[in-house]
Scaffold this motif. Sequence first.
Motif, PDB file in Angstrom:
ATOM      1  N   ASP A  44       0.821  -1.220   0.000  1.00  0.00           N
ATOM      2  CA  ASP A  44       0.000   0.000   0.000  1.00  0.00           C
ATOM      3  C   ASP A  44       0.855   1.270   0.000  1.00  0.00           C
ATOM      4  OD1 ASP A  44      -2.126  -1.596   0.000  1.00  0.00           O
ATOM      5  OD2 ASP A  44      -2.756  -1.221   2.061  1.00  0.00           O
ATOM      6  N   TRP A  45       1.872   1.268   0.887  1.00  0.00           N
ATOM      7  CA  TRP A  45       2.692   2.475   0.982  1.00  0.00           C
ATOM      8  C   TRP A  45       3.452   2.715  -0.331  1.00  0.00           C
ATOM      9  CZ3 TRP A  45       7.997   3.513   0.834  1.00  0.00           C
ATOM     10  CH2 TRP A  45       8.353   4.815   1.159  1.00  0.00           C
ATOM     11  N   LEU A  46       4.004   1.640  -0.895  1.00  0.00           N
ATOM     12  CA  LEU A  46       4.738   1.781  -2.161  1.00  0.00           C
ATOM     13  C   LEU A  46       3.815   2.335  -3.247  1.00  0.00           C
ATOM     14  CD1 LEU A  46       6.752  -1.552  -2.182  1.00  0.00           C
ATOM     15  CD2 LEU A  46       7.705   0.750  -2.020  1.00  0.00           C
ATOM     16  N   LEU A  89       9.153  -0.225   3.207  1.00  0.00           N
ATOM     17  CA  LEU A  89       8.251   0.487   4.104  1.00  0.00           C
ATOM     18  C   LEU A  89       9.082   1.442   4.963  1.00  0.00           C
ATOM     19  CD1 LEU A  89       5.209  -0.138   4.340  1.00  0.00           C
ATOM     20  CD2 LEU A  89       5.753  -1.424   6.394  1.00  0.00           C
ATOM     21  N   PRO A  90       8.670   2.687   5.165  1.00  0.00           N
ATOM     22  CA  PRO A  90       9.407   3.546   6.096  1.00  0.00           C
ATOM     23  C   PRO A  90       9.154   3.097   7.534  1.00  0.00           C
ATOM     24  CG  PRO A  90       7.478   4.686   5.260  1.00  0.00           C
ATOM     25  CD  PRO A  90       7.505   3.350   4.598  1.00  0.00           C
ATOM     26  N   ALA A  91      10.056   3.483   8.405  1.00  0.00           N
ATOM     27  CA  ALA A  91       9.990   2.995   9.787  1.00  0.00           C
ATOM     28  C   ALA A  91       8.677   3.388  10.469  1.00  0.00           C
ATOM     29  CB  ALA A  91      11.181   3.532  10.566  1.00  0.00           C
ATOM     30  N   ASN A  92       8.110   4.533  10.123  1.00  0.00           N
ATOM     31  CA  ASN A  92       6.938   4.996  10.868  1.00  0.00           C
ATOM     32  C   ASN A  92       5.605   4.554  10.259  1.00  0.00           C
ATOM     33  OD1 ASN A  92       7.114   6.488   8.605  1.00  0.00           O
ATOM     34  ND2 ASN A  92       6.831   8.488   9.576  1.00  0.00           N
ATOM     35  N   ASP A 128       2.909  -1.905   9.091  1.00  0.00           N
ATOM     36  CA  ASP A 128       2.605  -2.975   8.141  1.00  0.00           C
ATOM     37  C   ASP A 128       1.375  -3.710   8.668  1.00  0.00           C
ATOM     38  OD1 ASP A 128       2.461  -5.071   6.459  1.00  0.00           O
ATOM     39  OD2 ASP A 128       4.427  -5.933   6.961  1.00  0.00           O
ATOM     40  N   LYS A 129       0.258  -3.562   7.940  1.00  0.00           N
ATOM     41  CA  LYS A 129      -1.003  -4.132   8.451  1.00  0.00           C
ATOM     42  C   LYS A 129      -1.096  -5.636   8.277  1.00  0.00           C
ATOM     43  CE  LYS A 129      -4.023  -0.190   7.423  1.00  0.00           C
ATOM     44  NZ  LYS A 129      -5.164   0.214   6.596  1.00  0.00           N
ATOM     45  N   GLY A 130      -0.322  -6.205   7.375  1.00  0.00           N
ATOM     46  CA  GLY A 130      -0.497  -7.619   7.021  1.00  0.00           C
ATOM     47  C   GLY A 130      -1.710  -7.767   6.102  1.00  0.00           C
ATOM     48  N   ALA A 131      -2.070  -9.009   5.811  1.00  0.00           N
ATOM     49  CA  ALA A 131      -3.207  -9.252   4.898  1.00  0.00           C
ATOM     50  C   ALA A 131      -4.479  -8.705   5.530  1.00  0.00           C
ATOM     51  CB  ALA A 131      -3.354 -10.742   4.642  1.00  0.00           C
ATOM     52  N   ILE A 132      -5.334  -8.081   4.716  1.00  0.00           N
ATOM     53  CA  ILE A 132      -6.540  -7.455   5.249  1.00  0.00           C
ATOM     54  C   ILE A 132      -7.589  -8.521   5.594  1.00  0.00           C
ATOM     55  CG2 ILE A 132      -8.484  -5.920   4.672  1.00  0.00           C
ATOM     56  CD1 ILE A 132      -5.828  -4.437   5.150  1.00  0.00           C
ATOM     57  N   ILE A 169      -8.594  -3.528   8.184  1.00  0.00           N
ATOM     58  CA  ILE A 169      -7.795  -3.987   9.328  1.00  0.00           C
ATOM     59  C   ILE A 169      -7.135  -5.318   8.951  1.00  0.00           C
ATOM     60  CG2 ILE A 169      -7.835  -4.603  11.786  1.00  0.00           C
ATOM     61  CD1 ILE A 169      -8.612  -1.667  11.193  1.00  0.00           C
ATOM     62  N   GLY A 170      -5.809  -5.382   9.164  1.00  0.00           N
ATOM     63  CA  GLY A 170      -5.050  -6.537   8.709  1.00  0.00           C
ATOM     64  C   GLY A 170      -4.624  -7.483   9.819  1.00  0.00           C
TER      65      GLY A 170
END
Length: 895
Positions: free
Chosen positions: A806-808, A830-833, A836-840, A847-848
Amino acid sequence: MTATITKTTCPYCGVGCGVNVTVPNIDSGLSLDNIPPVSGDLDHPANFGRLCVKGSSLAQTLQSDDRLLVPTVKGEAVSWESAVDTVSEKIAQVVKDHGPDAFAFYLSGQILTEDYYVANKLAKGFIGTANVDTNSRLCMASAVVGYKRAFGSDTVPCNYEDLELCDLLIMVGSNAAWTHPILYQRIVAAKKQRPNMKVVVIDPRETATCDIADLHLAIRPGSDAAVFSFLLQHSVDVGVLDSAFISRHTNGFKEALNQATESTPTLSSVANFCDISEQDLLLLASWWAKTEKTVSFYSQGVNQSASGVDKCNAIINCHLATGRIGKEGAGPFSITGQPNAMGGREVGGLANQLAAHMDFATPGAQELVQRFWQAPNMATENGLKAVDLFQAMEEGKIKVVWIMSTNPMVSMPDTAQVRRALEKCELVIVSDCKAHTDTTAMADVLFPATGWSEKDGTVTNSERRISRQRGLLPAPGEAKHDWWVICKVAKCLGYQSAFSYRNVHEIFAEHAGLSEFENSGKRDFDIGHFSRITKEEYDALIPVQWPVPKGRPEGTKRMFEDARFFTPDNRARFIPITPTLPIHQATPEWPFTLNTGRVRDQWHTMTRTGDAALLTKHTDQPYVEVHPKDAKRLEISDKSLVRLTSPYGEALLKAKISRAVSPGNVFTPIHWTLQFANAAVVSNLIPQVADPLSGQPESKHAQVKLEAVKNIAYGVVISAEPLQTLDFTYWCRVPSEQGYHYEVVWSECENVASIQAMLEGSIQSQGEWLEYTNPKTHQIRLAQIVNQRLVSVSYLHPAPESISCDWLESKLMNKEALSDLDRMAILVGLPANVEDKGAIVCSCFQIGTKQIEKAIKEGVCSVEALGSRLKCGTNCGSCLPELKHFIPIKTELSA
Ligand SMILES: Nc1nc2c(c(=O)[nH]1)N[C@H]1C(S)=C(S)[C@@H](COP(=O)(O)OP(=O)(O)OC[C@H]3O[C@@H](n4cnc5c(=O)[nH]c(N)nc54)[C@H](O)[C@@H]3O)O[C@H]1N2
Ligand SMILES: Nc1nc2c(c(=O)[nH]1)N[C@H]1C(S)=C(S)[C@@H](COP(=O)(O)OP(=O)(O)OC[C@H]3O[C@@H](n4cnc5c(=O)[nH]c(N)nc54)[C@H](O)[C@@H]3O)O[C@H]1N2
Ligand code: SF4
Ligand SMILES: [Mo]
């Protein structure tokens, strides 16, 4: 600004939920720019205001850059006049030279009743062929024949309330938690209120539906009929037969019982046949024996079988023997899948039906319909059922086919055969909303169709409830309503007066007129109350359950309350059944049994759900579910690439290692097409084996072998533009909010230079390259940057790895120049802040798995508490069964 609410019906499953769309009262009307979110209709008796995740994300599926906007002939855009002329001339010529049976319609349970009615009328009354079949053949043809054998008519006895009122619900071959989510939630709510209500799930696989099961019978695939033959005998043994009902209202009980006793004589023989424990079988039998209010709820695990009709009748036999039919909370309830499978049955959309629930075989029916239609060329006998129809096409017997609202290149078994048939056919006409589908790719003529949100008409849901679909948006481009196109062709063929409808309500009124014509209670389907409906009344139509004969405008809640059936002597029929297993059993060469079905957030061939990025978060790629024991033996690891081969074709899918399937069995979803992945069409693997009575293919059972694909590397490519070449061992396009996201498998020997060259050849922008390689782990990460804007990112890893994209994706074609930190983060993923939700898991609130796991680690220990903390599961509720799974596992681990 004021607004009005338009009430319409969800275009997905056969639950048929009412949907409200708030239309702003602005001069320009509703457009794709101001389409508001939809909500459930509180007044609709199917859903009382609730919608599942597919329904609630309907607004997100309306923007598509792949709409078919103009008619085309051989790839050239043409006017409607010219396209209709081309088609009509060819139909006329073929009918003249080869007879009417050289023409065929292949229709769909996704068109509206009015579309269906005129197509059926044109073919069966005017062109003179009964070669009108439909994708509903693949869906509930067995259920239709089962009902007709037993009741003399295709009548669904029950309604949704019965699911809440029953004390025992036997769900057979249904994963309603994912496929009929709002009904499932009604069942969950009823069980919560009355904890004594028992739910039994019969399915070879452990599914989300098992979540509320008091008993799950993981039977041998295809062995269902034996369970019900046993229940029939048990009803005799323990004395729970309704002898008065049997003697007054049925025929054939003795023969059916004898057959059951002969074919499955003992408890142990049934348990062996079904590969379940005697104890479990007895438990079901004891509940059956003592529970008057029992509903058997069945779907594709029953229908899609070479003995599907027998399975339906094995179920119905048990209900007849105990008189559990036509009463509150009791009955054999076949649940339909498509939004208008029922409407199709009502107009006679199957090749072995005539119209208005009449058959060619019914004495006098052909003449009746002929008189009503004033038809010049009445078809006189059954046409070809889907599998036979495509075979006749390959043999050159069908020379023109008109496919409407279905994607047989994906959904018919043995798609290689379907390709050969369509290649052979002289004129393939496809009416669709989308420009690019696996089937539009085979068309000579394309007719652009309006879709949900643009068209008006009626649909019938699984409990016989007729509801309106109402148009909201203008037709895009030159798209036309299906009924309009059919009538245009009919008129061009010379049938002006019979097809001169000005509006859909006139078609509906005629359909209603036919249903009551010379009926007087002889036929179940009578909606005569509507035969003089005005446009205003039609527009204001509120959902109603048929029959709605004259004098009964409120419709009919439940059928057979008077125990009068539609057979000549008004008695229901028992059918003697011999349980049989699927035709293609596993062999040493093909050691696995393939089961196929649906996932929660995708619909069929993804032509609508594939447009909503949020619906792909739950399951982003096609997969094959494999038991850990088999996976270990075949050296298949989780998420690794597997080749499935059958005698008919091949598929490449990612492995999902799971105990939900038993050893020797695998399961794959049906949704992914050539538009989304290079080799995931599972119907490639399925033989054209069908039930001899219903013609419904055995899509749930095939023989396959599995093999781990070796010497490969895994990765993703995220790009601002679509890739022009997709030269990967495996690729799957995952619909995303921004740009293009491909999950890929590279060949192991790929290096930075070759990946760069591939992307340079495939993406127009060139630019600078950021690169990270780790020679030890063989990882490669590449980012392509043009004018400080991110254009593509590619990752290659030797083993499958979950990368949160998502972030990318949000960084693609960023407005501001990329910072140094961004550049580093892109190579890391992914940036540090950023979390990472994981699979939704929860699509509504995105919510992942990782967020859920974290909350549980922090002490959250119930689904309700998860909902309070993260909101997951608190909107549509479709994810509740999955959320539950997190709780026991985690508490066990921490205990
Ligand atoms: N999310 C979603 N919902 C849908 C659809 C969709 O595409 N996506 N499609 C709609 C349509 S058209 C339909 S027809 C319905 C289908 O609805 P369902 O029939 O509920 O769905 P399926 O996943 O096809 O199959 C149901 C179950 O049958 C099981 N099964 C396989 N073989 C056997 C067997 O021999 N015996 C028994 N007892 N069970 C077996 C499978 O393991 C599977 O869990 O869903 C409708 N709803
Ligand atoms: N192996 C296996 N195969 C199966 C099944 C299975 O469980 N296993 N299930 C079977 C079942 S139950 C079903 S129902 C089928 C479903 O399979 P299909 O019917 O082939 O799938 P859909 O994606 O629903 O196809 C609908 C097409 O119609 C278009 N469309 C949508 N609305 C309209 C409209 O109003 N007018 C026109 N003209 N076009 C429109 C869409 O863009 C899409 O291309 O698959 C069957 N095949
Ligand atoms: S259950 Fe979901 S998909 Fe089915 S009709 Fe209702 S909202 Fe639509
Ligand atoms: Mo279906």
